[in-house]
Design a protein around this motif. Sequence first.
Motif, PDB file in Angstrom:
ATOM      1  N   UNK A  16       0.713  40.437  25.469  1.00 59.74           N
ATOM      2  CA  UNK A  16       1.572  41.258  24.617  1.00 59.74           C
ATOM      3  C   UNK A  16       0.688  42.117  23.734  1.00 59.74           C
ATOM      4  N   UNK A  17       1.012  43.391  23.654  1.00 60.91           N
ATOM      5  CA  UNK A  17       0.262  44.295  22.789  1.00 60.91           C
ATOM      6  C   UNK A  17       1.230  44.861  21.773  1.00 60.91           C
ATOM      7  N   UNK A  18       0.870  44.793  20.494  1.00 56.47           N
ATOM      8  CA  UNK A  18       1.693  45.441  19.467  1.00 56.47           C
ATOM      9  C   UNK A  18       0.942  46.687  19.049  1.00 56.47           C
ATOM     10  N   UNK A  19       1.490  47.832  19.437  1.00 58.91           N
ATOM     11  CA  UNK A  19       0.810  49.098  19.186  1.00 58.91           C
ATOM     12  C   UNK A  19       1.480  49.781  18.001  1.00 58.91           C
ATOM     13  N   UNK A  20       0.697  50.189  17.025  1.00 59.39           N
ATOM     14  CA  UNK A  20       1.263  50.808  15.827  1.00 59.39           C
ATOM     15  C   UNK A  20       0.790  52.251  15.748  1.00 59.39           C
ATOM     16  N   UNK A  21       1.753  53.161  15.695  1.00 56.89           N
ATOM     17  CA  UNK A  21       1.442  54.586  15.708  1.00 56.89           C
ATOM     18  C   UNK A  21       2.162  55.267  14.550  1.00 56.89           C
ATOM     19  N   UNK A  22       1.758  56.486  14.209  1.00 53.95           N
ATOM     20  CA  UNK A  22       2.511  57.202  13.179  1.00 53.95           C
ATOM     21  C   UNK A  22       3.901  57.559  13.691  1.00 53.95           C
ATOM     22  N   UNK A  23       4.829  57.756  12.764  1.00 59.63           N
ATOM     23  CA  UNK A  23       6.209  57.967  13.171  1.00 59.63           C
ATOM     24  C   UNK A  23       6.406  59.331  13.811  1.00 59.63           C
ATOM     25  N   UNK A  24       7.416  59.390  14.670  1.00 57.73           N
ATOM     26  CA  UNK A  24       7.776  60.693  15.245  1.00 57.73           C
ATOM     27  C   UNK A  24       9.026  61.249  14.593  1.00 57.73           C
TER      28      UNK A  24
ATOM     29  N   UNK B  99       1.833  62.208   7.089  1.00 53.69           N
ATOM     30  CA  UNK B  99       0.511  61.587   7.091  1.00 53.69           C
ATOM     31  C   UNK B  99       0.388  60.494   6.039  1.00 53.69           C
ATOM     32  N   UNK B 100       1.542  60.064   5.519  1.00 49.74           N
ATOM     33  CA  UNK B 100       1.485  58.989   4.535  1.00 49.74           C
ATOM     34  C   UNK B 100       1.364  57.637   5.190  1.00 49.74           C
ATOM     35  N   UNK B 101       1.877  57.537   6.425  1.00 52.42           N
ATOM     36  CA  UNK B 101       1.759  56.262   7.122  1.00 52.42           C
ATOM     37  C   UNK B 101       2.691  55.201   6.609  1.00 52.42           C
ATOM     38  N   UNK B 102       3.758  55.598   5.899  1.00 53.31           N
ATOM     39  CA  UNK B 102       4.673  54.570   5.403  1.00 53.31           C
ATOM     40  C   UNK B 102       5.668  54.206   6.494  1.00 53.31           C
ATOM     41  N   UNK B 103       6.178  55.217   7.195  1.00 53.53           N
ATOM     42  CA  UNK B 103       7.119  54.950   8.282  1.00 53.53           C
ATOM     43  C   UNK B 103       6.307  54.861   9.568  1.00 53.53           C
ATOM     44  N   UNK B 104       6.548  53.811  10.351  1.00 55.22           N
ATOM     45  CA  UNK B 104       5.710  53.573  11.512  1.00 55.22           C
ATOM     46  C   UNK B 104       6.520  53.484  12.792  1.00 55.22           C
ATOM     47  N   UNK B 105       5.856  53.838  13.865  1.00 55.27           N
ATOM     48  CA  UNK B 105       6.444  53.681  15.191  1.00 55.27           C
ATOM     49  C   UNK B 105       5.678  52.541  15.859  1.00 55.27           C
ATOM     50  N   UNK B 106       6.386  51.481  16.189  1.00 55.83           N
ATOM     51  CA  UNK B 106       5.731  50.286  16.711  1.00 55.83           C
ATOM     52  C   UNK B 106       6.226  50.004  18.112  1.00 55.83           C
ATOM     53  N   UNK B 107       5.292  49.765  19.036  1.00 58.91           N
ATOM     54  CA  UNK B 107       5.673  49.492  20.412  1.00 58.91           C
ATOM     55  C   UNK B 107       5.223  48.090  20.785  1.00 58.91           C
TER      56      UNK B 107
END
Lengths: 409, 126
Positions: A253-261, A267-275
């Motif tokens: 299992x990989x938990x990938x954390x990316x900036x939100x779309x 560029x604050x990085x508060x809201x995240x897109x996680x896969x």
Amino acid sequence: MAVCSAYTTQSLNSTCSISTPAKTHLGFHQKEVVFYRRSSKRGGSGSSSGPCVITCSAGDSQTVVIGLAADSGCGKSTFMRRLTSVFGGAAEPPKGGNPDSNTLISDMTTVICLDDYHSLDRTGRKEKGVTALDPRANDFDLMYEQVKAIKSGVAVDKPIYNHVTGLLDPPELIKPPKILVIEGLHPMFDERVRDLLDFSIYLDISNEVKFAWKIQRDMAERGHSLESIKASIEARKPDFDAYIDPQKKYADAVIEVLPTQLIPDDNEGKVLRVRLIMKEGVKHFSPVYLFDEGSTISWIPCGRKLTCSYPGIKFHYGPDTYFGNEVSILEMDGQFDRLDELIYVESHLSNISTKFYGEVTQQMLKHADFPGSNNGTGLFQTIVGLKIRDLYEQITSSKTAAPLEATKA
Amino acid sequence: MATLFTLNLVTPRAIASLPDSTKGSPIKVPYLNQPWKRILSPLESRRMQVRAAPDRLSEKVEQSIKEAQEACSDDPASGECVAAWDEVEELSAAASHARDRLKDNDPLENYCQDNPETDECKTYDN
């Protein structure tokens, strides 16, 4: 859990003395209890009561081993705390031992930090000019020997790497737990150690998010500035890409954390897109899915039944390939603002291995102060924790089933 | 004679160091009803050390950043430079963990872990 089989039918109604030879003809890990009848008041040689032999084998002599890989500052400790909380109890450093020990022990789990297997301490690495990410700074042979020993039920003396002083401290005793978690930079680097793992997880944080998290972590420290944090990440990047990053293709299992779309140019990085990337075909592990397994779903839960604030929540689920493996990817973009958003989402996810409705929400609320509790990182870490619990229960029930069949025969 | 004299000096120290080697439980707890007045047990003195550690750690972090900047001024791609920044990262992580541990230290929780039967700590779950 122990399975005991009695080899005679004579009743043990008189006082017996117990002798426990450690080794039996059957092998190391079984303790044989031999009951002897002390005296038989009945005269005559008719009732020659021989020793009644009861053999008990520890069913959990096979520890379940979980591997967790991530770069420094990427949420391993938070994940560990969530995972141990799913099993119940808080994980604490061993009582009475080295206060700088990296090990955490709870009732069911023991967490070992792989930094303890550094072969070079801080001064040694400085002299040789290698980072801790370099395999030359780690003793993989010892790692393999000790994890193998713990897995087969033997306690080991594990070295301690003191992060404060940078030295290798005297070893501490690690007794085999029910679940052993090895977390660090290289759990899946060595092939032999990889084969010992029952389940492996990789936390893959993208560069922008890593930068934002490290800023949050380090800006409170006096000496740090934006430039020093950036320089530190840049300097470690070559070793990270060469030695740590390739491990993600081996992970279950990989938990990938990316900036939100959802927010353009954020560029604050508060809201995240996680896969959450889950490998198909892993034993005892069935991937989480949305609505229909194997299809591609795009879901925005906010609408008439649920109102969300900006930027909302967006889910995606679908099959894919990842480094040549068949995977299912569940993705969440956005964050939870209210409790009912979380419970609404939980009620629509399938195969999350909860024991009751709302367990994911309850676990998330229990640790509402942990970072990531309002977005996909906390949600997926909690779900992976529940999946590991499910995997553990499947493995132990399949192990107790086998000896029970043997005694019936 | 000299050896006897030194032996006499050594033994009181050895006795004094014994309490440090006992694990876990405090030696005396005279103030059961006033836990805030209790004598610092070895366990707590170790906790006090943790409280002091972040200052040491913060200084170490600062120092390591300066060293890394010096090492990299010559050659940014060299092994020394990379190892120096790795040290900075390791110390920053240790400092942040120490800060988290400080946040978690609730004196009542700590007291109740060691003495769950006292009036302040009894829970009536069943």
